[in-house]
Write a protein that holds these residues in place. Sequence first.
Motif, short mmCIF file in Angstrom:
data_model
loop_
_atom_site.label_atom_id
_atom_site.label_comp_id
_atom_site.label_asym_id
_atom_site.label_seq_id
_atom_site.Cartn_x
_atom_site.Cartn_y
_atom_site.Cartn_z
N PRO A 1 32.10 30.13 45.11
CA PRO A 1 33.19 31.16 45.80
C PRO A 1 34.52 30.88 45.28
CG PRO A 1 32.56 29.24 47.52
CD PRO A 1 31.53 28.91 46.32
N LEU A 2 34.96 29.68 44.99
CA LEU A 2 36.44 29.37 44.81
C LEU A 2 36.50 29.74 43.21
CD1 LEU A 2 37.21 25.89 46.28
CD2 LEU A 2 37.99 28.05 47.13
N TYR A 3 35.59 29.42 42.39
CA TYR A 3 35.85 29.86 41.10
C TYR A 3 35.58 31.41 40.88
CZ TYR A 3 35.16 25.03 39.59
OH TYR A 3 35.31 23.88 39.24
N TRP A 4 34.74 31.90 41.84
CA TRP A 4 34.72 33.62 41.76
C TRP A 4 35.97 34.10 42.31
CZ3 TRP A 4 29.94 36.21 40.45
CH2 TRP A 4 30.17 37.59 40.52
N SER A 5 36.47 33.46 43.32
CA SER A 5 37.86 33.83 43.88
C SER A 5 38.90 33.84 42.66
CB SER A 5 38.33 32.96 45.10
OG SER A 5 39.55 33.15 45.37
N ALA A 6 39.02 32.71 41.99
CA ALA A 6 39.91 32.79 40.79
C ALA A 6 39.67 33.92 39.69
CB ALA A 6 39.37 31.45 40.22
N ILE A 7 38.43 34.33 39.46
CA ILE A 7 38.14 35.45 38.62
C ILE A 7 38.42 36.63 39.22
CG2 ILE A 7 36.23 36.56 37.45
CD1 ILE A 7 34.71 33.83 37.45
N SER A 8 38.26 36.74 40.51
CA SER A 8 38.74 38.08 41.28
C SER A 8 40.21 38.15 41.26
CB SER A 8 38.33 37.89 42.71
OG SER A 8 36.83 38.12 42.72
N ALA A 9 41.11 37.05 41.36
CA ALA A 9 42.58 37.09 41.09
C ALA A 9 43.06 37.75 40.05
CB ALA A 9 43.07 35.66 41.47
N ALA A 10 42.26 37.37 38.77
CA ALA A 10 42.66 38.00 37.40
C ALA A 10 42.68 39.60 37.49
CB ALA A 10 41.86 37.73 36.40
N ARG A 11 41.72 40.04 38.19
CA ARG A 11 41.60 41.57 38.40
C ARG A 11 42.42 42.15 39.35
NH1 ARG A 11 35.99 42.04 39.58
NH2 ARG A 11 35.48 42.07 37.57
N ARG A 12 42.89 41.37 40.36
CA ARG A 12 43.76 41.68 41.38
C ARG A 12 45.00 41.52 40.98
NH1 ARG A 12 45.92 44.29 44.20
NH2 ARG A 12 45.66 44.73 46.62
N ALA A 13 45.50 40.95 40.23
CA ALA A 13 46.87 40.61 39.92
C ALA A 13 47.73 41.86 39.47
CB ALA A 13 46.99 39.30 38.98
N ASP A 14 48.97 41.70 39.70
CA ASP A 14 49.95 42.53 39.28
C ASP A 14 49.98 42.90 37.76
OD1 ASP A 14 52.49 44.48 39.92
OD2 ASP A 14 53.19 43.02 38.26
N PRO A 15 49.79 43.85 37.23
CA PRO A 15 49.45 44.19 35.81
C PRO A 15 50.78 43.50 35.08
CG PRO A 15 49.11 46.35 36.91
CD PRO A 15 49.52 45.13 37.89
N ALA A 16 51.88 43.79 35.13
CA ALA A 16 52.97 43.00 34.53
C ALA A 16 52.84 41.53 34.64
CB ALA A 16 54.43 43.63 35.28
N LEU A 17 52.79 40.99 35.54
CA LEU A 17 52.52 39.46 35.76
C LEU A 17 51.29 39.08 35.27
CD1 LEU A 17 53.65 38.90 39.56
CD2 LEU A 17 54.86 38.74 37.42
N ARG A 18 50.26 39.78 35.22
CA ARG A 18 48.80 39.35 34.46
C ARG A 18 49.22 39.53 33.21
NH1 ARG A 18 45.12 42.83 36.74
NH2 ARG A 18 45.88 44.54 35.08
N THR A 19 50.12 40.19 32.52
CA THR A 19 50.46 40.32 31.10
C THR A 19 51.07 39.13 30.87
OG1 THR A 19 50.17 42.68 31.17
CG2 THR A 19 51.27 41.59 29.18
N ARG A 20 52.17 38.82 31.61
CA ARG A 20 53.14 37.41 31.42
C ARG A 20 52.37 36.25 31.48
NH1 ARG A 20 58.38 37.26 32.29
NH2 ARG A 20 58.41 39.42 31.47
N ALA A 21 51.44 36.02 32.44
CA ALA A 21 50.29 35.10 32.48
C ALA A 21 49.60 34.95 31.07
CB ALA A 21 49.54 35.14 33.53
N LEU A 22 49.19 35.77 30.33
CA LEU A 22 48.14 35.75 29.31
C LEU A 22 49.26 35.42 28.16
CD1 LEU A 22 45.96 38.88 29.57
CD2 LEU A 22 45.34 36.71 29.63
N GLN A 23 50.42 35.90 28.21
CA GLN A 23 51.40 35.58 27.06
C GLN A 23 51.81 33.95 27.20
OE1 GLN A 23 54.64 38.41 27.58
NE2 GLN A 23 53.68 40.05 26.26
N VAL A 24 51.86 33.84 28.14
CA VAL A 24 52.35 32.15 28.38
C VAL A 24 51.30 31.53 28.12
CG1 VAL A 24 52.67 30.33 30.58
CG2 VAL A 24 53.93 32.70 30.37
N LEU A 25 50.07 31.68 28.33
CA LEU A 25 48.81 30.97 27.90
C LEU A 25 48.73 31.23 26.26
CD1 LEU A 25 46.15 29.63 28.72
CD2 LEU A 25 45.14 31.84 28.46
N ALA A 26 49.00 32.31 25.66
CA ALA A 26 48.87 32.44 24.41
C ALA A 26 49.89 31.46 23.68
CB ALA A 26 49.00 33.94 23.68
N PHE A 27 50.98 31.19 24.03
CA PHE A 27 51.93 30.69 23.50
C PHE A 27 51.86 29.00 23.72
CE2 PHE A 27 54.55 34.54 23.41
CZ PHE A 27 54.98 34.56 21.98
#
Length: 394
Positions: free
Chosen positions: A102-128
Amino acid sequence: MSRGLTATASRDLLSVWCGWVLIGAAVLVAPIGWLWPLGFSGLLALVGLLCLPAVRISDQDRPAAMILFAGLIWAAVSTTWSPYHPSKPGNNTILKLAFELPLYWSAISAARRADPALRTRALQVLAFGCALFGLVLIEETITRGAAYKYLHVFYEPIRGDLAESNDGHSTQVLGLIWPLAALGAPSRLMPWLALVMAAGVGAAAMAFGYDAPVLGLILAPVVFLMVWRWPTLTPRLLAVVAAVLFLSMPAVIWAVRHFTDYEALRHALPMTDAMRLGYWSHAIDWIKLRPLQGWGLEASRMFGPGIVLHPHNNPLQVWLELGAIGAITAAAFWGVVLSRLARPWSNMTAAASAACCSVYLLFGVNFGVWQEWWLALGALVALLTVANAQRPVR
């Protein structure tokens, strides 16, 4: 009217919260991957715990969720005949799996639920961050792990050979996630950051004697290009290959042992590979004695000295502990997950996800299937797939 506005505001607040949690997690991926890969289980669990209100199971998710739940139930039932009895809760695999799902499923669900701008920022932070991880691995290759040894002085001195081994071990983290990690970068920088990540993995893996990440660097681009070129056919083909891999692994090892000089093959390989072949041979002998139900969850730990901890082969461990029923469940899961990546058009997220999944299956010959950090990395791949899938088609 006011109730509707309140609900909307609550949803928006949750989206922002999930976005910031993802950004925090993205900052930590690279340092944890380098310095403490075992920490991924805690990181993904924390993300899931913080984002529990975001948990959702969509219609598309339901087949995979049902398979995972059925597998969890069967694993729990198998503990009734397993010869392994955990001495404390920290060693209780079924207890940990019951929380991780359930916890890992929740983490995956958070990626879908996150604010689009903040999700994009998170992906950029991860890339760099992962590109910096690649640069650090290049530096570690040149200096033979100088930075890792230096940092360890502050909390636990470490032998030079162990520091280099840990550096090599960390290449398996970046070697798994780099296709999806690079996808989050700005388009003009994406190929360059991907190149830095791959170069770091390749250099450190070869310098410190880790073959699997090098093979992964070959496999991932091949799978990516195949899915990009044939976006409908290739994921379905991969689904069949993964299912066959789990269903036929004992037969494959038996055939190699029966039709070749298995002992000569073992002696011709490096020690670690020779030991692994020995584990596999013992595993299929035990599987033959109880092929349907298996020997029970974590029974592999009780089959020493022929098998030490686990067979170092995910399909064989599933067969040995959960039997044919467990193998069919694992095959069904991978079949569903990979076939869902099929698209009528070329899609970079689907291609990168298929590449990461293929490498995950490849690396599965090194680890125990129930290791928390390894399952957490699988959840991280799913999280990154979902996060990238929410962005505009690329």
